[in-house]
Design a protein around this motif. Structure first.
Motif, mmCIF file in Angstrom:
data_model
loop_
_atom_site.group_PDB
_atom_site.id
_atom_site.type_symbol
_atom_site.label_atom_id
_atom_site.label_comp_id
_atom_site.label_asym_id
_atom_site.label_seq_id
_atom_site.Cartn_x
_atom_site.Cartn_y
_atom_site.Cartn_z
ATOM 1 N N ILE A 213 0.875 -1.165 0.000
ATOM 2 C CA ILE A 213 0.000 0.000 0.000
ATOM 3 C C ILE A 213 0.916 1.220 0.000
ATOM 4 N N SER A 214 0.637 2.164 -0.884
ATOM 5 C CA SER A 214 1.479 3.356 -1.025
ATOM 6 C C SER A 214 1.599 4.102 0.306
ATOM 7 N N ASP A 215 2.632 4.920 0.420
ATOM 8 C CA ASP A 215 2.900 5.643 1.672
ATOM 9 C C ASP A 215 1.759 6.572 2.081
ATOM 10 N N ASP A 216 0.943 7.010 1.110
ATOM 11 C CA ASP A 216 -0.199 7.872 1.457
ATOM 12 C C ASP A 216 -1.455 7.039 1.766
ATOM 13 N N TRP A 217 -1.328 5.710 1.754
ATOM 14 C CA TRP A 217 -2.405 4.766 2.113
ATOM 15 C C TRP A 217 -3.607 4.847 1.179
ATOM 16 N N LYS A 218 -3.388 5.225 -0.103
ATOM 17 C CA LYS A 218 -4.509 5.382 -1.026
ATOM 18 C C LYS A 218 -4.565 4.332 -2.121
ATOM 19 N N GLU A 219 -3.442 3.654 -2.399
ATOM 20 C CA GLU A 219 -3.409 2.762 -3.556
ATOM 21 C C GLU A 219 -2.465 1.588 -3.310
ATOM 22 N N ILE A 220 -2.858 0.423 -3.805
ATOM 23 C CA ILE A 220 -1.983 -0.746 -3.785
ATOM 24 C C ILE A 220 -1.141 -0.676 -5.053
ATOM 25 N N VAL A 221 0.177 -0.764 -4.884
ATOM 26 C CA VAL A 221 1.115 -0.615 -6.000
ATOM 27 C C VAL A 221 2.098 -1.788 -6.018
ATOM 28 N N VAL A 222 2.759 -1.977 -7.170
ATOM 29 C CA VAL A 222 3.814 -2.979 -7.273
ATOM 30 C C VAL A 222 5.051 -2.417 -6.590
ATOM 31 N N GLU A 223 5.580 -3.158 -5.620
ATOM 32 C CA GLU A 223 6.831 -2.742 -4.984
ATOM 33 C C GLU A 223 8.019 -3.341 -5.731
ATOM 34 N N GLU A 224 7.887 -4.614 -6.103
ATOM 35 C CA GLU A 224 9.001 -5.300 -6.760
ATOM 36 C C GLU A 224 8.484 -6.580 -7.403
ATOM 37 N N SER A 225 9.140 -6.973 -8.483
ATOM 38 C CA SER A 225 8.869 -8.282 -9.085
ATOM 39 C C SER A 225 10.209 -8.867 -9.516
ATOM 40 N N SER A 226 10.216 -10.175 -9.740
ATOM 41 C CA SER A 226 11.482 -10.817 -10.092
ATOM 42 C C SER A 226 11.250 -12.032 -10.970
ATOM 43 N N THR A 227 12.275 -12.338 -11.745
ATOM 44 C CA THR A 227 12.273 -13.557 -12.550
ATOM 45 C C THR A 227 13.005 -14.683 -11.828
ATOM 46 N N SER A 228 13.596 -14.379 -10.690
ATOM 47 C CA SER A 228 14.354 -15.377 -9.926
ATOM 48 C C SER A 228 13.410 -16.285 -9.153
ATOM 49 N N ASP A 229 13.733 -17.575 -9.103
ATOM 50 C CA ASP A 229 12.915 -18.480 -8.297
ATOM 51 C C ASP A 229 13.583 -18.782 -6.953
ATOM 52 N N ASP A 230 14.395 -17.849 -6.477
ATOM 53 C CA ASP A 230 15.061 -17.969 -5.181
ATOM 54 C C ASP A 230 14.055 -17.598 -4.088
ATOM 55 N N TYR A 231 13.373 -18.607 -3.547
ATOM 56 C CA TYR A 231 12.331 -18.358 -2.561
ATOM 57 C C TYR A 231 12.889 -17.689 -1.307
ATOM 58 N N SER A 232 14.092 -18.028 -0.900
ATOM 59 C CA SER A 232 14.644 -17.440 0.325
ATOM 60 C C SER A 232 14.825 -15.924 0.173
ATOM 61 N N ALA A 233 15.203 -15.455 -1.010
ATOM 62 C CA ALA A 233 15.337 -14.009 -1.246
ATOM 63 C C ALA A 233 13.956 -13.343 -1.197
ATOM 64 N N PHE A 234 12.969 -13.982 -1.797
ATOM 65 C CA PHE A 234 11.588 -13.484 -1.763
ATOM 66 C C PHE A 234 11.094 -13.388 -0.319
#
Length: 150
Positions: free
Chosen positions: A32-53
């Motif tokens: 949720i954005s810092d102004d609490w008004k919208e859900i946004v993408v923070e990050e996405s990845s092509t890596s399947d490293d679950y521990s990093a996720f």
């Protein structure tokens, strides 16, 4: 729009559709954005490293209404791949609502009350997990819940 009044950014749906259509995205973390008004993408990845996720979820921070930073919630989608006995490899697009028990009250309330809005926007989710404790997002626990269809 969610009960909380938080809307879902169109970018959230675009990123999810890229994952769903197999365009190499393995996971997406939404906030949720810092102004609490919208859900946004923070990050996405092509890596399947679950521990990093998992580490990214565990280290997520949110600001409360007064701007004080603390433990924060997140929504995430992970393309969980697992093996089943006699049936081979399976994959389920899994929604994870990460709202730590020790997060401040306002972020916990906002993430809880906005969850259905993002889930409705993401068509094609195969599993839904509510996670409030670090053990809830251990890979073995995720696979156990996803493979049972819970």
């Amino acid at each position: 729009m969610a009960q909380s009044g938080v809307s879902v950014s169109p970018d959230c749906i675009t990123a999810f559709n890229d994952l769903k259509l197999g365009k190499s995205t393995k996971w997406i973390i939404y906030k949720i954005s810092d102004d609490w008004k919208e859900i946004v993408v923070e990050e996405s990845s092509t890596s399947d490293d679950y521990s990093a996720f998992r580490e990214k979820l565990l280290n997520a921070k949110s600001k409360d209404r007064k701007g004080k930073e603390g433990m924060g919630g997140r929504y995430a989608v992970y393309d969980v791949q697992y093996d089943t006995e006699g049936e081979g490899s399976r994959s389920k697009i899994t929604f994870i609502a990460w709202v730590p028990d020790d997060a401040p009250q306002y972020p916990r309330m906002m993430y809880s009350s906005s969850k259905e809005a993002i889930k409705r926007a993401l068509n094609g989710l195969a599993a839904d997990i509510q996670a409030n404790d670090p053990d809830d997002i251990e890979f073995e626990n995720i696979v156990s819940r996803v493979s049972k269809g819970r």
